[in-house]
Design an enzyme around this catalytic site. Structure first.
Site, PDB file in Angstrom:
ATOM      1  N   TYR A  82      29.963  46.896  33.293  1.00  0.00           N
ATOM      2  CA  TYR A  82      31.357  46.592  32.951  1.00  0.00           C
ATOM      3  C   TYR A  82      31.711  47.125  31.563  1.00  0.00           C
ATOM      4  O   TYR A  82      32.886  47.315  31.243  1.00  0.00           O
ATOM      5  CB  TYR A  82      31.597  45.085  33.051  1.00  0.00           C
ATOM      6  CG  TYR A  82      33.051  44.697  33.179  1.00  0.00           C
ATOM      7  CD1 TYR A  82      33.849  45.246  34.187  1.00  0.00           C
ATOM      8  CD2 TYR A  82      33.630  43.797  32.301  1.00  0.00           C
ATOM      9  CE1 TYR A  82      35.185  44.903  34.304  1.00  0.00           C
ATOM     10  CE2 TYR A  82      34.963  43.437  32.418  1.00  0.00           C
ATOM     11  CZ  TYR A  82      35.732  43.994  33.421  1.00  0.00           C
ATOM     12  OH  TYR A  82      37.062  43.651  33.535  1.00  0.00           O
ATOM     13  N   LYS A 131      38.471  42.331  27.774  1.00  0.00           N
ATOM     14  CA  LYS A 131      38.982  41.191  28.545  1.00  0.00           C
ATOM     15  C   LYS A 131      38.791  39.876  27.786  1.00  0.00           C
ATOM     16  O   LYS A 131      39.614  38.961  27.907  1.00  0.00           O
ATOM     17  CB  LYS A 131      38.296  41.120  29.914  1.00  0.00           C
ATOM     18  CG  LYS A 131      38.691  42.228  30.867  1.00  0.00           C
ATOM     19  CD  LYS A 131      40.156  42.175  31.270  1.00  0.00           C
ATOM     20  CE  LYS A 131      40.457  43.138  32.402  1.00  0.00           C
ATOM     21  NZ  LYS A 131      41.879  43.151  32.799  1.00  0.00           N
ATOM     22  N   ILE A 139      47.386  45.505  34.194  1.00  0.00           N
ATOM     23  CA  ILE A 139      46.988  46.862  33.846  1.00  0.00           C
ATOM     24  C   ILE A 139      45.760  46.821  32.951  1.00  0.00           C
ATOM     25  O   ILE A 139      45.589  45.910  32.145  1.00  0.00           O
ATOM     26  CB  ILE A 139      48.118  47.651  33.150  1.00  0.00           C
ATOM     27  CG1 ILE A 139      48.623  46.904  31.903  1.00  0.00           C
ATOM     28  CG2 ILE A 139      49.267  47.903  34.115  1.00  0.00           C
ATOM     29  CD1 ILE A 139      49.643  47.693  31.093  1.00  0.00           C
ATOM     30  N   THR A 155      39.925  47.741  44.231  1.00  0.00           N
ATOM     31  CA  THR A 155      41.187  48.308  43.766  1.00  0.00           C
ATOM     32  C   THR A 155      40.935  49.670  43.136  1.00  0.00           C
ATOM     33  O   THR A 155      39.795  50.043  42.845  1.00  0.00           O
ATOM     34  CB  THR A 155      41.854  47.397  42.729  1.00  0.00           C
ATOM     35  OG1 THR A 155      41.001  47.318  41.578  1.00  0.00           O
ATOM     36  CG2 THR A 155      42.087  46.004  43.290  1.00  0.00           C
TER      37      THR A 155
END
Length: 256
Positions: A157, A164, A94, A195
């Site tokens: 990003y 991350k 997630i 996705t």
């Protein structure tokens, strides 16, 4: 031919949104290898997409899980304890950042948006590890999903890069802390995939096109590729792999 045997292992899958989700590719691989699964959905809107997939892999536990609702997470792990008595692995897949922060510069990000992205995308993994620890009496495996933007600047990003990076650092610290209990913790870093989560990143189609043209293998990976790696990582064959970020990106991460 599937050579991995997860028969008898029980795992929690967090992050399926639909049949294009990385978490679905993993759940499918786990189920094919013989694992028994618990599957969550984010909310009632997501349930109609996730529940049929949970039935497809014969999930024996299903539940709503919004990680911003601590009582839901605690209830889920209580159900796992009552029904299974143990837990062998978790897949955490997630990530979230508010659109206004994700689409802007990191230097302009709001403190609230940054903190929320960190809480949902990173700290929730530590929370799950905390709740899983007493259920992994014979050891276990915790997996989360990262991206190459954690270690290098990827255009558009945004704040997910620092988030991350924090997730990968958290993975290493959890691996160190939980290793004496034979609980392994790893991150998996796939190449760009189409996705639902990725659709929120600006110019993502261009990112995928670039990955195909530059990656040494000249192709994209798919959710089945990620699932097969994750099935290996939760298996006994990976018993000595922990604290690592493993790439499944057709070699893209080796390029400058």
């Amino acid at each position: 031919m599937n050579t991995l045997d997860l028969t008898g292992k029980k795992g929690l899958i967090v992050g399926i949104a639909n049949s294009n989700s990385i978490a679905w590719g993993c759940a499918n691989a786990f189920a094919k290898a013989g694992a028994e699964l618990a599957v969550t959905w984010f909310n009632d809107k997501a349930r109609k997409h996730v529940e049929p997939l949970a039935q497809e892999v014969k999930a024996s536990i299903t539940a709503a899980l919004d990680v911003e609702q601590p009582e839901q997470m605690q209830a889920l792990f209580k159900t796992i304890e009552q029904q299974w008595g143990r837990l062998d692995f978790i897949l955490h897949s997630i990530a979230f950042a508010p659109k206004e922060d994700l689409h802007g510069r990191v230097v302009d990000s709001s403190s609230g948006g940054f903190a929320r992205a960190m809480a949902i995308s990173c700290h929730s993994f530590a929370q799950m590890a905390h709740l899983a620890e007493p259920l992994m009496k014979q050891g276990g495996s915790l997996l989360t999903m990262s991206y190459v933007g954690a270690e290098e600047v990827i255009p558009d990003y945004g704040i997910m890069g620092p988030v991350k990076a924090a997730l990968e650092a958290t993975t290493r610290y959890l691996a160190s802390e939980l290793g004496p209990k034979n609980i392994r913790v790893n991150a998996v870093s796939p190449g760009p995939l189409a996705t639902r989560a990725a659709s929120g990143i600006p110019n993502f189609d261009a990112l995928m096109t670039q990955a195909v043209s530059r990656a040494p293998l000249r192709r994209l990976v798919d959710i089945a590729d990620v699932g097969e790696l994750c099935a290996f990582l939760v298996s006994d064959a990976a018993r000595n792999i922990t604290g690592s970020t493993l790439y499944v990106d057709a070699g893209y991460h080796i390029l400058g």
